[in-house]
Enzyme design. Structure first.
Site, PDB file in Angstrom:
ATOM      1  N   SER A   1       0.890  -1.249   0.058  1.00  0.00           N
ATOM      2  CA  SER A   1       0.089  -0.096   0.113  1.00  0.00           C
ATOM      3  C   SER A   1       0.883   1.329   0.104  1.00  0.00           C
ATOM      4  CB  SER A   1      -0.913   0.010   1.120  1.00  0.00           C
ATOM      5  OG  SER A   1      -2.073  -0.745   1.086  1.00  0.00           O
TER       6      SER A   1
ATOM      7  N   LYS B   1      -0.144   3.744  -2.602  1.00  0.00           N
ATOM      8  CA  LYS B   1      -1.061   4.780  -2.703  1.00  0.00           C
ATOM      9  C   LYS B   1      -0.787   6.145  -2.511  1.00  0.00           C
ATOM     10  CE  LYS B   1      -4.658   1.854  -0.645  1.00  0.00           C
ATOM     11  NZ  LYS B   1      -3.926   0.414  -0.330  1.00  0.00           N
TER      12      LYS B   1
ATOM     13  N   SER C   1      -6.373   3.283   4.502  1.00  0.00           N
ATOM     14  CA  SER C   1      -5.938   2.444   3.231  1.00  0.00           C
ATOM     15  C   SER C   1      -6.738   1.747   2.492  1.00  0.00           C
ATOM     16  CB  SER C   1      -4.697   1.649   3.756  1.00  0.00           C
ATOM     17  OG  SER C   1      -3.702   1.343   2.689  1.00  0.00           O
TER      18      SER C   1
ATOM     19  N   LYS D   1       3.111   6.752   5.364  1.00  0.00           N
ATOM     20  CA  LYS D   1       2.059   5.480   4.944  1.00  0.00           C
ATOM     21  C   LYS D   1       2.701   4.341   5.094  1.00  0.00           C
ATOM     22  CE  LYS D   1      -1.554   4.181   2.807  1.00  0.00           C
ATOM     23  NZ  LYS D   1      -1.723   2.875   3.742  1.00  0.00           N
TER      24      LYS D   1
END
Length: 317
Positions: free
Chosen positions: A82, A85, A146, A246
């Site tokens: 992720s 992203k 997320s 993140k």
């Protein structure tokens, strides 16, 4: 100012000897092209010594105005889950910029995004077809809990299809000089999306320049009408000075974390950024993420504490 890329064998496995470079009056820049702060090329930072690098995976740390503080683990591209992203949000904000106080256009949830919620063991957000959320709100649902389905929804909204949006992601990566990165989806669920710690630091620095992105990734939790309270997946936000960025984890990718922290050098705030990738791969996502968080916390607190011990936190030498 951009200096030629330093040969990799000089960077991997240790910290840069900043004292020697600054004594010679050489402006230090990172291998990823981070420029020195204008008018302050020779920061009063002594050699901070070896950092507590994780033994697993790969990692890198950079300090604004100084450049690379070292890398560990090489530059073989690995799945990033992720962390993908971050590029999704970066492209959306480049294509549809928002002011810090702006919510942006309303975007309707399509049947695909609603159907994907809770399906396949992915990290998703429970949205229903026909619901409308602002662009700012969808960026929150993308980056805070997320949401994979939100990533693909934003890709379709922007480009009509995920394939077309991925082409934009790849072009953005090329413009940023992310030579060892390949994006194959907008959410990171695809193990074929791969990158390196050094490349992810390039992206982190660029994304953190956007005030909307910066505000969203620093948000610990927010209340969304119809969904209730959503909590950030990044436990490092509990560490003083941390501003985001993140998390990303999967069985194949292991634990991954991009982080940014404000430190003070010579009385001036500086952005310290780090990337820790591929921790405890092929175990469980939870175990990998714990390892990435622990390693990241160790790196950032080590740098911050050594800067303070050197007298640079208070602006004195």
């Amino acid at each position: 100012m951009s200096l030629p890329r330093t040969p990799r064998h000089r960077l991997v496995g240790g910290a840069v000897s900043l004292a020697l470079l600054t004594a010679l009056g050489i402006a230090v820049a990172s291998p990823s092209g981070a420029p020195p702060v204008p008018g302050d090329e020779r920061l009063p930072v002594s050699d901070i010594g070896p950092l507590p690098w994780p033994h697993d995976g790969q990692s890198a740390v950079e300090l604004e105005g100084t450049g690379s503080l070292g890398e560990r683990g090489g530059r073989r591209p690995v799945p990033i889950a992720s962390l993908t992203k971050v590029m999704t949000a970066y492209v959306i904000l480049k294509e549809h910029p928002l002011r810090p106080d702006e919510e942006g256009p309303l975007i309707e949830v399509d049947r695909t995004a609603a159907h994907e919620a809770g399906v396949g063991g992915e990290s998703t957000v429970p949205v229903r077809p026909g619901e409308r959320y602002s662009q700012r709100r969808l960026l929150e649902l993308l980056l805070i809990p997320s949401g994979n389905n939100v990533a693909r929804l934003l890709a379709r909204w922007d480009s009509g299809s995920q394939a077309a949006f991925v082409a934009k992601m790849r072009r953005a990566a090329g413009r940023l000089g992310m030579e060892d990165t390949v994006y194959t989806g907008s959410s990171g669920i695809e193990p074929t999306t791969t990158s390196t710690a050094a490349d992810q630091l390039r992206l982190t620095r660029a994304a953190m320049e956007d005030p909307v992105f910066r505000a969203v990734v620093a948000t610990r939790e927010t209340i969304v009408p119809g969904l209730g309270t959503i909590t950030n997946t990044n436990p490092l936000l509990d560490t003083p000075g941390v501003l985001g960025v993140k998390t990303g984890s999967s069985t194949l990718a292991g634990g991954n974390l991009l982080w940014a922290c404000e430190v003070r050098v010579g009385g001036t705030p500086r952005l310290l950024v780090g990337a820790v990738l591929h921790q405890r791969a092929n175990t469980t996502p939870a175990e990998g993420l714990r390892a990435a968080v622990d390693a990241s916390r160790g790196l950032l607190t080590s740098v911050r504490d050594r800067l303070a011990a050197a007298g640079t936190e208070g602006g004195e030498r």
